[in-house]
Design a protein around this motif. Structure first.
Motif, PDB file in Angstrom:
ATOM      1  N   LEU A 292       0.822  -1.199   0.000  1.00  0.00           N
ATOM      2  CA  LEU A 292       0.000   0.000   0.000  1.00  0.00           C
ATOM      3  C   LEU A 292       0.865   1.261   0.000  1.00  0.00           C
ATOM      4  O   LEU A 292       0.557   2.250  -0.695  1.00  0.00           O
ATOM      5  N   ALA A 293       1.945   1.246   0.758  1.00  0.00           N
ATOM      6  CA  ALA A 293       2.825   2.417   0.814  1.00  0.00           C
ATOM      7  C   ALA A 293       3.452   2.690  -0.549  1.00  0.00           C
ATOM      8  O   ALA A 293       3.545   3.853  -0.976  1.00  0.00           O
ATOM      9  N   ARG A 294       3.890   1.625  -1.233  1.00  0.00           N
ATOM     10  CA  ARG A 294       4.466   1.809  -2.564  1.00  0.00           C
ATOM     11  C   ARG A 294       3.423   2.362  -3.533  1.00  0.00           C
ATOM     12  O   ARG A 294       3.724   3.229  -4.376  1.00  0.00           O
ATOM     13  N   MET A 295       2.209   1.855  -3.419  1.00  0.00           N
ATOM     14  CA  MET A 295       1.146   2.315  -4.307  1.00  0.00           C
ATOM     15  C   MET A 295       0.840   3.793  -4.053  1.00  0.00           C
ATOM     16  O   MET A 295       0.715   4.586  -4.994  1.00  0.00           O
ATOM     17  N   ILE A 296       0.762   4.180  -2.773  1.00  0.00           N
ATOM     18  CA  ILE A 296       0.487   5.581  -2.442  1.00  0.00           C
ATOM     19  C   ILE A 296       1.628   6.476  -2.912  1.00  0.00           C
ATOM     20  O   ILE A 296       1.414   7.570  -3.459  1.00  0.00           O
ATOM     21  N   GLU A 297       2.869   6.022  -2.710  1.00  0.00           N
ATOM     22  CA  GLU A 297       4.018   6.811  -3.162  1.00  0.00           C
ATOM     23  C   GLU A 297       3.998   6.985  -4.686  1.00  0.00           C
ATOM     24  O   GLU A 297       4.274   8.080  -5.201  1.00  0.00           O
ATOM     25  N   SER A 298       3.653   5.919  -5.396  1.00  0.00           N
ATOM     26  CA  SER A 298       3.597   6.001  -6.855  1.00  0.00           C
ATOM     27  C   SER A 298       2.503   6.949  -7.308  1.00  0.00           C
ATOM     28  O   SER A 298       2.690   7.754  -8.230  1.00  0.00           O
ATOM     29  N   MET A 299       1.345   6.894  -6.647  1.00  0.00           N
ATOM     30  CA  MET A 299       0.250   7.785  -7.012  1.00  0.00           C
ATOM     31  C   MET A 299       0.610   9.240  -6.724  1.00  0.00           C
ATOM     32  O   MET A 299       0.295  10.145  -7.512  1.00  0.00           O
ATOM     33  N   LEU A 300       1.294   9.492  -5.601  1.00  0.00           N
ATOM     34  CA  LEU A 300       1.720  10.860  -5.298  1.00  0.00           C
ATOM     35  C   LEU A 300       2.718  11.364  -6.339  1.00  0.00           C
ATOM     36  O   LEU A 300       2.672  12.527  -6.745  1.00  0.00           O
ATOM     37  N   PHE A 301       3.614  10.478  -6.783  1.00  0.00           N
ATOM     38  CA  PHE A 301       4.574  10.888  -7.806  1.00  0.00           C
ATOM     39  C   PHE A 301       3.858  11.253  -9.094  1.00  0.00           C
ATOM     40  O   PHE A 301       4.173  12.277  -9.730  1.00  0.00           O
ATOM     41  N   LEU A 302       2.874  10.440  -9.494  1.00  0.00           N
ATOM     42  CA  LEU A 302       2.135  10.737 -10.723  1.00  0.00           C
ATOM     43  C   LEU A 302       1.369  12.050 -10.601  1.00  0.00           C
ATOM     44  O   LEU A 302       1.325  12.854 -11.540  1.00  0.00           O
ATOM     45  N   ALA A 303       0.765  12.269  -9.432  1.00  0.00           N
ATOM     46  CA  ALA A 303       0.017  13.517  -9.243  1.00  0.00           C
ATOM     47  C   ALA A 303       0.948  14.719  -9.293  1.00  0.00           C
ATOM     48  O   ALA A 303       0.644  15.740  -9.923  1.00  0.00           O
ATOM     49  N   ARG A 304       2.113  14.618  -8.655  1.00  0.00           N
ATOM     50  CA  ARG A 304       3.070  15.732  -8.681  1.00  0.00           C
ATOM     51  C   ARG A 304       3.622  15.947 -10.081  1.00  0.00           C
ATOM     52  O   ARG A 304       3.854  17.079 -10.502  1.00  0.00           O
ATOM     53  N   ALA A 305       3.846  14.866 -10.804  1.00  0.00           N
ATOM     54  CA  ALA A 305       4.376  14.994 -12.166  1.00  0.00           C
ATOM     55  C   ALA A 305       3.379  15.700 -13.070  1.00  0.00           C
ATOM     56  O   ALA A 305       3.758  16.523 -13.913  1.00  0.00           O
ATOM     57  N   GLN A 306       2.097  15.386 -12.910  1.00  0.00           N
ATOM     58  CA  GLN A 306       1.083  16.026 -13.752  1.00  0.00           C
ATOM     59  C   GLN A 306       0.928  17.508 -13.415  1.00  0.00           C
ATOM     60  O   GLN A 306       0.534  18.304 -14.258  1.00  0.00           O
ATOM     61  N   GLN A 307       1.248  17.904 -12.182  1.00  0.00           N
ATOM     62  CA  GLN A 307       1.155  19.309 -11.783  1.00  0.00           C
ATOM     63  C   GLN A 307       2.482  20.045 -11.954  1.00  0.00           C
ATOM     64  O   GLN A 307       2.644  21.160 -11.480  1.00  0.00           O
ATOM     65  N   ASP A 308       3.443  19.413 -12.629  1.00  0.00           N
ATOM     66  CA  ASP A 308       4.768  20.004 -12.879  1.00  0.00           C
ATOM     67  C   ASP A 308       5.488  20.363 -11.586  1.00  0.00           C
ATOM     68  O   ASP A 308       6.272  21.317 -11.529  1.00  0.00           O
ATOM     69  N   GLU A 309       5.227  19.592 -10.507  1.00  0.00           N
ATOM     70  CA  GLU A 309       5.933  19.824  -9.253  1.00  0.00           C
ATOM     71  C   GLU A 309       7.253  19.058  -9.207  1.00  0.00           C
ATOM     72  O   GLU A 309       8.084  19.309  -8.339  1.00  0.00           O
ATOM     73  N   VAL A 310       7.439  18.105 -10.108  1.00  0.00           N
ATOM     74  CA  VAL A 310       8.685  17.364 -10.207  1.00  0.00           C
ATOM     75  C   VAL A 310       9.502  17.989 -11.337  1.00  0.00           C
ATOM     76  O   VAL A 310       9.129  17.913 -12.505  1.00  0.00           O
ATOM     77  N   LEU A 311      10.599  18.644 -10.988  1.00  0.00           N
ATOM     78  CA  LEU A 311      11.426  19.325 -11.979  1.00  0.00           C
ATOM     79  C   LEU A 311      12.718  18.544 -12.160  1.00  0.00           C
ATOM     80  O   LEU A 311      13.565  18.509 -11.255  1.00  0.00           O
ATOM     81  N   PRO A 312      12.891  17.877 -13.295  1.00  0.00           N
ATOM     82  CA  PRO A 312      14.108  17.086 -13.503  1.00  0.00           C
ATOM     83  C   PRO A 312      15.343  17.957 -13.630  1.00  0.00           C
ATOM     84  O   PRO A 312      15.307  19.031 -14.226  1.00  0.00           O
ATOM     85  N   GLU A 313      16.428  17.491 -13.034  1.00  0.00           N
ATOM     86  CA  GLU A 313      17.720  18.165 -13.139  1.00  0.00           C
ATOM     87  C   GLU A 313      18.539  17.433 -14.200  1.00  0.00           C
ATOM     88  O   GLU A 313      19.174  16.403 -13.934  1.00  0.00           O
ATOM     89  N   ARG A 314      18.538  17.926 -15.420  1.00  0.00           N
ATOM     90  CA  ARG A 314      19.159  17.208 -16.537  1.00  0.00           C
ATOM     91  C   ARG A 314      20.684  17.306 -16.478  1.00  0.00           C
ATOM     92  O   ARG A 314      21.228  18.392 -16.276  1.00  0.00           O
ATOM     93  N   ARG A 315      21.289  16.164 -16.688  1.00  0.00           N
ATOM     94  CA  ARG A 315      22.742  16.086 -16.768  1.00  0.00           C
ATOM     95  C   ARG A 315      23.116  15.174 -17.931  1.00  0.00           C
ATOM     96  O   ARG A 315      22.356  14.269 -18.276  1.00  0.00           O
ATOM     97  N   PRO A 316      24.269  15.392 -18.525  1.00  0.00           N
ATOM     98  CA  PRO A 316      24.724  14.446 -19.557  1.00  0.00           C
ATOM     99  C   PRO A 316      25.179  13.144 -18.907  1.00  0.00           C
ATOM    100  O   PRO A 316      26.103  13.127 -18.086  1.00  0.00           O
ATOM    101  N   LEU A 317      24.537  12.063 -19.247  1.00  0.00           N
ATOM    102  CA  LEU A 317      24.824  10.752 -18.662  1.00  0.00           C
ATOM    103  C   LEU A 317      25.194   9.767 -19.766  1.00  0.00           C
ATOM    104  O   LEU A 317      24.579   9.775 -20.840  1.00  0.00           O
ATOM    105  N   GLN A 318      26.175   8.928 -19.492  1.00  0.00           N
ATOM    106  CA  GLN A 318      26.546   7.878 -20.429  1.00  0.00           C
ATOM    107  C   GLN A 318      25.505   6.769 -20.359  1.00  0.00           C
ATOM    108  O   GLN A 318      25.294   6.157 -19.306  1.00  0.00           O
ATOM    109  N   ALA A 319      24.856   6.522 -21.472  1.00  0.00           N
ATOM    110  CA  ALA A 319      23.774   5.537 -21.485  1.00  0.00           C
ATOM    111  C   ALA A 319      24.270   4.150 -21.096  1.00  0.00           C
ATOM    112  O   ALA A 319      23.589   3.419 -20.366  1.00  0.00           O
ATOM    113  N   ALA A 320      25.457   3.773 -21.565  1.00  0.00           N
ATOM    114  CA  ALA A 320      25.979   2.431 -21.249  1.00  0.00           C
ATOM    115  C   ALA A 320      26.164   2.257 -19.746  1.00  0.00           C
ATOM    116  O   ALA A 320      25.854   1.197 -19.183  1.00  0.00           O
ATOM    117  N   ASP A 321      26.659   3.314 -19.059  1.00  0.00           N
ATOM    118  CA  ASP A 321      26.853   3.217 -17.607  1.00  0.00           C
ATOM    119  C   ASP A 321      25.529   3.083 -16.874  1.00  0.00           C
ATOM    120  O   ASP A 321      25.402   2.304 -15.918  1.00  0.00           O
TER     121      ASP A 321
END
Length: 467
Positions: A292-321
């Motif tokens: 239940l905790a994982r489900m609630i955490e996942s739902m909160l993440f989706l809700a925050r993502a849809q409201q643009d509250e999750v702002l990704p910090e983009r960095r150049p990453l090596q895909a292979a790593d």
């Protein structure tokens, strides 16, 4: 008054009224100026004609005696010109005769010879304030030259001009009022489609979202608005349907672990149990609570993502790593099912490290659950000009084509042939889709027989995305 001030029809009507009033006033002013100029020209021509007539009369034989003995004779030549004034002056300025019944005082301009033109005419004002015009010319009377001064007052002309101005103002006002009335009627009829739209919008309810505005009778100017409203209603209908489905799925997902917790606890408390049995119950309850905790955490993440509250910090990453790190994390779980994890390809991904690993982890976890035992799960990276694509491919039970478009929806699970979904809440792929949306990329899936490939497409560095 506030309603009229904010009324579109009232403002357009007032604007039309102002435009027509200004146009009518401008036209009337032009006609008035032209009329006044023409009347003044004709009066000046008449005044010069009267001077010429007197000059001709003075040139006849015996005119000198008439001028001395019968000056009233020259008044008779002014028939119909009662406001005309005539004065005869000797070369030394002596007044020979003065026809001026009203004793008006008017200036005597310089004589302009025998044939003066309009430029020689001067303005003057009578004792009652009436405008006047005066002109002077010379004439031969016998053996001497006299100056003839002809003047006239135009009291009736001023009154006529005043009446004309009043008529122009009245005509402009009536035209403005008539146009205002016509504009109000036309606008009321023309705005009827908007009232229909407003009436339809007032009837919008969750149960009436399927109704659409009829664009058949709408004016061409309103077609974009009607189309936009219909598109909005379609989106609302789709969103409401998804929300209803989400609520149903959420209730179903929460009901199962809660029912397990209640059922196990009630059975355990029905009779005395050993300490080991109570410990097993607590351990089982903890597992359900963690789910239940994982489900609630996942739902909160989706809700925050849809409201643009999750702002990704983009960095150049090596895909292979990044692929190697995620593969190493799931290596033990894969070995339990006899699976192998292989990484291939290279490239640079501009992404938030934590979110990228979470998205890849969701795909690899899904592949480990559904891959055939003894098969190989391939994690790949491919760089193109405008995107970098990461993929997770496994071999397992086939997915029917009709299920593919829905795999990234919340709580959606494909057919039971995909394996036991008891350990999944159906939110992993939807979280992956939300993460890709935050990065301006996209998540996709392709199924060919028993091979299933999930892909994450990130914009290249030259095409940065803005969440």
């Amino acid at each position: 008054m506030a309603g009229l001030r904010h009324s579109l029809a009232a403002r357009v009507t007032a604007l039309f009224m102002l435009i027509v009033a200004l146009a009518a006033a401008g036209l009337g002013t032009y006609l008035y100026v032209s009329f006044v100029a023409e009347i003044e020209r004709r009066d000046d021509v008449a005044l010069l004609g009267k001077l010429r007539q007197i000059q001709l009369l003075l040139g006849r034989p015996g005119a000198a005696g008439l001028l001395d003995t019968q000056p009233g004779l020259f008044r008779d030549t002014m028939s119909g010109q009662e406001n005309s004034l005539v004065r005869f002056l000797a070369p030394d300025g002596t007044v020979l005769a003065d026809i001026n019944a009203g004793s008006e005082r008017y200036p005597v301009p310089a004589a302009a010879g025998t044939s003066p033109d309009r430029a020689a005419i001067a303005d003057w004002t009578g004792s009652r304030g009436d405008p006047g015009r005066v002109v002077a010319g010379t004439a031969r009377v016998g053996d001497r030259t006299v100056t003839v001064v002809v003047a006239r007052l135009y009291a009736e002309r001023s009154a006529m001009f005043a009446r004309y101005r009043g008529r122009i103002a009245g005509a402009a006002a009536l035209s403005a009022l008539a146009v205002a009335l016509c504009a109000a009627l036309i606008l009321r009829r023309g705005l009827r489609p908007l009232r229909v739209v407003a009436a339809h919008a007032a009837l919008v309810r969750p149960g009436t979202l399927a109704r659409r505005l009829d664009a058949a009778g709408a004016p061409s100017e309103l077609l974009p608005l009607v189309d936009a409203l219909n598109a909005m209603l379609a989106r609302l209908q789709e969103g409401y349907a998804r929300l209803s489905g989400f609520s149903t799925d959420l209730a179903h997902e929460f009901r199962t672990p809660i029912a397990n917790l209640l059922g196990q606890s009630q059975v355990m408390l029905a009779q005395p149990r050993t300490v080991a049995e109570y410990e097993n119950l607590v351990a089982s309850n903890i597992e359900e609570l963690e789910r239940l905790a994982r489900m609630i955490e996942s739902m909160l993440f989706l809700a925050r993502a849809q409201q643009d509250e999750v702002l990704p910090e983009r960095r150049p990453l090596q895909a292979a790593d990044e692929l190697a790190k995620v593969a190493g994390f799931f290596e033990g779980m894969a070995e339990e099912r006899g699976l192998r994890l292989a990484c291939t390809g290279a490239g640079v991904v501009h992404a938030d490290p934590a979110l990228l690993r979470r998205a890849l982890a969701n795909l690899v976890s899904n592949a480990v659950r559904h891959a055939d035992e003894g098969s190989t799960i391939v994690l790949s990276a491919h760089a193109a000009d405008d995107a970098v694509e990461l993929g997770v491919e496994n071999t397992g039970a086939p997915i029917a084509p009709e299920y593919l478009p829905h795999l990234f929806e919340r709580f959606y699970r494909a057919d039971s042939a995909r394996g036991d979904a008891g350990g999944s809440a159906g939110l992993g792929l939807s979280i992956t889709g939300a993460i890709m949306a935050l990065h301006g990329g996209s998540a996709g899936v392709v199924a060919e027989g028993t091979k299933v490939r999930f892909t994450l497409s990130f914009p290249a560095a030259s095409h940065p995305a803005h969440p």
